[in-house]
Design a protein around this motif. Sequence first.
Motif, PDB file in Angstrom:
ATOM      1  N   ARG A 233       0.830  -1.209   0.000  1.00  0.00           N
ATOM      2  CA  ARG A 233       0.000   0.000   0.000  1.00  0.00           C
ATOM      3  C   ARG A 233       0.862   1.256   0.000  1.00  0.00           C
ATOM      4  N   ALA A 234       1.959   1.224   0.753  1.00  0.00           N
ATOM      5  CA  ALA A 234       2.849   2.387   0.770  1.00  0.00           C
ATOM      6  C   ALA A 234       3.462   2.622  -0.606  1.00  0.00           C
ATOM      7  N   GLU A 236       2.060   1.684  -3.461  1.00  0.00           N
ATOM      8  CA  GLU A 236       0.977   2.110  -4.337  1.00  0.00           C
ATOM      9  C   GLU A 236       0.745   3.609  -4.211  1.00  0.00           C
ATOM     10  N   ARG A 237       0.829   4.129  -2.989  1.00  0.00           N
ATOM     11  CA  ARG A 237       0.604   5.566  -2.810  1.00  0.00           C
ATOM     12  C   ARG A 237       1.644   6.373  -3.572  1.00  0.00           C
ATOM     13  N   ILE A 238       2.906   5.892  -3.521  1.00  0.00           N
ATOM     14  CA  ILE A 238       3.953   6.612  -4.247  1.00  0.00           C
ATOM     15  C   ILE A 238       3.738   6.482  -5.752  1.00  0.00           C
ATOM     16  N   ARG A 240       0.968   6.005  -7.385  1.00  0.00           N
ATOM     17  CA  ARG A 240      -0.170   6.822  -7.798  1.00  0.00           C
ATOM     18  C   ARG A 240       0.190   8.305  -7.805  1.00  0.00           C
ATOM     19  N   ALA A 241       0.935   8.726  -6.796  1.00  0.00           N
ATOM     20  CA  ALA A 241       1.346  10.131  -6.744  1.00  0.00           C
ATOM     21  C   ALA A 241       2.251  10.478  -7.922  1.00  0.00           C
ATOM     22  N   ARG A 244       0.209  10.663 -11.052  1.00  0.00           N
ATOM     23  CA  ARG A 244      -0.505  11.947 -11.074  1.00  0.00           C
ATOM     24  C   ARG A 244       0.424  13.068 -11.520  1.00  0.00           C
ATOM     25  N   TYR A 312       0.608   4.267 -15.140  1.00  0.00           N
ATOM     26  CA  TYR A 312       0.687   3.601 -13.841  1.00  0.00           C
ATOM     27  C   TYR A 312       1.406   2.261 -13.949  1.00  0.00           C
ATOM     28  N   ALA A 327       6.512  10.247   2.113  1.00  0.00           N
ATOM     29  CA  ALA A 327       5.934   9.019   1.554  1.00  0.00           C
ATOM     30  C   ALA A 327       7.004   7.960   1.320  1.00  0.00           C
ATOM     31  N   GLU A 330       8.071   6.493   4.621  1.00  0.00           N
ATOM     32  CA  GLU A 330       7.086   5.525   5.091  1.00  0.00           C
ATOM     33  C   GLU A 330       7.209   4.211   4.338  1.00  0.00           C
ATOM     34  N   THR A 408      -2.912   2.613   9.322  1.00  0.00           N
ATOM     35  CA  THR A 408      -2.532   3.607   8.330  1.00  0.00           C
ATOM     36  C   THR A 408      -1.542   4.602   8.892  1.00  0.00           C
TER      37      THR A 408
END
Length: 927
Positions: A233-234, A236-238, A240-241, A244, A312, A327, A330, A408
């Motif tokens: 998940r950590a 994935e956040r990077i 996705r960012a 973007r 992606y 991020a 983390e 989280t």
Amino acid sequence: MFAATSRGRTDQMNRTERHQLAQTIARVGGWAEQASALLARRARITEQVSAAAGELRRAVVEVPRDGTPAWQVLPLRGEDDARLGALARAARVPDLTDRAAHYLDQLTGEIPDAVHRARAVLGARRLVSGRARRDAGEQAAAFLDQYEAWGIEHGLAAILAELTPDQDGTRGIGGADALADDVGLARHLALAVAPGQRARLVDGIEVAGLARANAVIARALGDEAGYRAAAARAGERIRRAETRRVLTAMPVARLREATRDRLSITPLTEAGITVVQQVIEHGARLEHVPGIGPTLATRLRGAAQTLWQTTYDEMPVRIDIRHRTEATTELLRRLGAWDATRRLRGATWDLDRARELTGLADALERHPAQLVVFPVAHLSAADLLAGVHAVLARAATVAPTSTAPTSTAPTSTAPSADPWDDFLHRPADYFGMLAELGFAPEDEARTHGDLPEEIVEAVRALSLNTEHLTVGTLRGYQSFGARFALVQRRVILGDEMGLGKTVEALAVLAHLRSQGHHHGLVVCPAAVVTNWVREIAAKSTLRPHRLHGPGRSSAVGDWRRGGGVAVTTYETLGWLSPHLDGVELGCVVVDEAHYIKNPQTKRSGAAAAVLDRAERALLLTGTPLENRLDDFAALVRYVQPGLVVDTSGLSPRLFRRQVAPAYLRRNQEDVLTELPELVEVDEVLPMSGADRAAYRAAVDAGAFMAMRQAAMTAGEHSQKVARLVEIVAEAEANGRRVLVFSHFRGVLDLVARVLPGPVFGPLTGSVPAARRQQVVDEFAAAGHGAVLVAQIVAGGVGLNIQAASVVILCEPQLKPTIEWQAIARAHRMGQVESVQVHRLLSDQGVDQRIGEILARKRALFDDFARESATASSAPEAFDVSEADLAREIVAAERERLFSAANGPDGPGRPASGVGVEVGRADEEDVP
């Protein structure tokens, strides 16, 4: 003891006699009362000792090792002081001899009865007593009279005092006195210490936290999947960012590329929607933009979503050490937590200790002040503590996982723990985890080096057993390489330097160990023995044995008896050979296998004899072809002699096809997508006047090695030296460390003298192998601007020096593979900085001549060895020996410098120096 005789005149006993009798009764009666009291006191002490010993014995914890009782451990707390005091009082109870016991029996049995009967002749009772009673009283009185005299004569009062236990002597007894002789703990608790061992008192602080450590380990083992998911998940956040960010900079004109339809984007731009990310963010509102209806809006959103998905899917998760975002921090924290839990499963020794210590850990929930350890087998108390410390240390590595993996919130870590520190210490492990999570995708076709499909399928079908590996994650290409070696049995792994051939070999040995093959053998240069021993211990549960140096005789016996991986050198093979009789070798690993490319040497013969003993063989070399195609073919013949019979006339394509079953190579750019940039700069410098003078003298003397060094021998007056100093200063200003390589010891000594900052080395062939690794470790721990100087054939082989990101080559080498090896010391898996390579080259003379030769040799390697079993056209193989090269260059330089047109002595001056010196002046070989 005494005969009772009548005084004979009871009726006429005068007052004085009665008074004396009363005193006798009082004294002897007092002795009787004292005896009764001391016996009662002794009885109470015995009862207290029994109760205290029972309480302590119930607190003893039995700790096994490998299923057999090994220690009995008694935790001691404050309330146990009184119990220890009770045991100590037992030691202060005087021993009873048979005679003393008789005295006490008489004083508590016969004497009280005599005192009672003697009182009948005293006072008024004598007047009313019957004759028989008076006679018995008179006899008792006579007995007591004689007993008193005897007691006084023999010091009975003192004897009774000596037999009376001391009530106050045990005050202050506590846990620190548990093993004192007067406490007698082992005796009272019936604990037997094994022969040759001794009980030990351990401060409770040494085992503090064992209960928590066991709980942390148990929880981590159960939550591994959760920690993996949290890391994913950590990431994935990077991802996705970052996706973007890319789409925010992507113009809407790209939407046309995502669909076959001709999309009108004019309404978007007129509405101020200029980038793809804005299209995604508008969502359903897009159809309300002037000029865009529901149909066009649907198509635009679909095209935008297609671009998002494509971006992606292709977006790697990068870790930039110079841009440490929250991020990314983390992500590193989550990856570290996941890795710690996974490593637990491979840490079988630690897990075994944790299981064995469960009972003790439960007993330590209430923290004891001390522990008393009684070894009941061949292991000492220190061995028990080693297990405790291993569990505590293992739990500490898992400590960051103490927060629930599904949380989280950032995971809590140990005090001052920084995930970036761990990443910088072992970046390759983190990149491996990213690859496993799909954030650093590998090209599968490139991981198998374009092997024939039937071999690829056989390799894919094998399941690699990593039970004995503790490395955590194998990269996909590393797993494939290990399985290729297992399927094909005898192979050459020619992966480019820096890809982790050592780990692939360990994976092979670990898999074979799980299949019942207990003995592995690694043959390597002396320079990397220490590194191999360390890698085996750090990345597997296999036991390394160093069969090199003064302890080799005992080590080879341990290896034969207990198995493991023996690490030895080429030069030691002759000594080792007789010790291999009767040993079933699971696999022989030959590191830096190009050392045995010439089958005519003694070293090669010894290696071949050992290889013939094993069913499996793995030759590791990043440079299988250095000069001649026959050298490469010789390596192939060690493992599969039938593949190449004759190399004459072979094209590169045909040769690669023939050796495909035995040769696998992957290059860095193929599989290490995260590897930082390699920047190579040829620093072409003019010669100073001093350089030219030294060079001309070397050419005139035909001294080829002196020609190669001439442009640096002038020290600070040399252009190369001046530029080297500048590069080091720039590196320090940029927070980098530097590697300086030269073929020549004299050049290295000069560099060490002229550089002002911290300089480590020189690493040369004369530096013992263990010391070389120590120097590398010291260099890695040094600050920015540190410089490690090394002879290129010593420091350029086998050592991992990712701490450096600037490499300086003082002169071109005669083999391109030597330069590649040296550069690969820094530019390898685990490097997180871009690597700068500076070649110091003179603008004329020998450096330029060698460069021309190197270009041809690089082409030869690329044609025959850089790929494995791929189609490509190439010229025929050729060879230029070092001696021929030297003669060619010296002759050309003489012609240039001393020809009729250029000679200092005018037209017609012949070149002086009849011979050409091509020896290894000022050079040291690597043992």
